[in-house]
Scaffold this active site. Sequence first.
Site, short mmCIF file in Angstrom:
data_model
loop_
_atom_site.label_atom_id
_atom_site.label_comp_id
_atom_site.label_asym_id
_atom_site.label_seq_id
_atom_site.Cartn_x
_atom_site.Cartn_y
_atom_site.Cartn_z
N ALA A 67 0.95 -1.15 -0.06
CA ALA A 67 -0.09 -0.02 -0.05
C ALA A 67 0.84 1.21 0.05
O ALA A 67 0.73 2.14 -0.75
CB ALA A 67 -1.01 -0.12 1.19
N GLU A 68 1.78 1.23 0.91
CA GLU A 68 2.64 2.52 1.09
C GLU A 68 3.62 2.78 -0.39
O GLU A 68 3.46 3.68 -0.67
CB GLU A 68 3.54 2.48 2.27
CG GLU A 68 3.97 3.89 2.32
CD GLU A 68 4.80 4.20 3.74
OE1 GLU A 68 5.60 5.31 3.54
OE2 GLU A 68 4.84 3.47 4.49
N THR A 69 4.05 1.62 -0.68
CA THR A 69 5.06 1.65 -2.14
C THR A 69 4.20 2.28 -3.15
O THR A 69 4.44 3.04 -3.88
CB THR A 69 5.64 0.16 -2.10
OG1 THR A 69 6.24 -0.22 -1.01
CG2 THR A 69 6.47 0.13 -3.39
N SER A 72 3.23 5.71 -2.59
CA SER A 72 4.25 6.70 -2.69
C SER A 72 4.77 7.03 -4.25
O SER A 72 4.93 7.77 -4.55
CB SER A 72 5.61 6.24 -2.00
OG SER A 72 5.40 6.16 -0.81
#
Length: 166
Positions: A67-69, A72
Amino acid sequence: MAESPAAGSTSSSSPPPSTALIDRTLHALGFQFTLISPTKVTGRLKVTETCCQSFNVLSGGVSALMAETLASLGAYVASDFRRVAGVQLCTNHIKAAPLGEEVEVEAKPIQVGRTIQVWEVQTRKIDPSTSGSNILLSTSKVTLLCYRQAPHASNYEETIRKYAKL
C-alpha cells in the site's frame, strides 16, 4: 514510512518494467507492477512462503508495504517527480489471502495537493472463477508529504518516466 517512492507501469507501447528497477523490496517478494500513472498505480503478487505469516496467509505487513509503496509511487509521479515521504498509513485487513493465491493491488488518489497527497489502496484476491469480481482483502489510506525536488534521484526519475503513463 518509506521516503522514496516505488513502482512501475505498463503501457501498450512499452514492455512491463523490471520491478527491481522500481522497488527492490517488492521485487524480492515477487511483486510485479502493471500500471504507473498520476491517477492509478497497480500490480500483482503471488502469495508465497516468503510473504506469508505463520498461518500461511499473506502477512499484514506485506499488505501495508504494498500500500505505501504504490501510493508513494503514485504521489511521486502526480507531484511531477518531487520527493515524497509517508506521514500516515492506516490499513484495515478484511479477509485473508492463503498461500498460493494471487492478489492485485490498486492505488488511487483521494486528494492531490501541492504538499500533501492522500491515496486509497485496495488489495484484492484474484478469483479466476469469476470475471471481474475479485474479493477485497484490505483497504489502506496513505497520507504523503510532497516536497522539494529530489536531485539524487535523476536515474530513478528516468526509469519511472520510461514506464509511466503520463
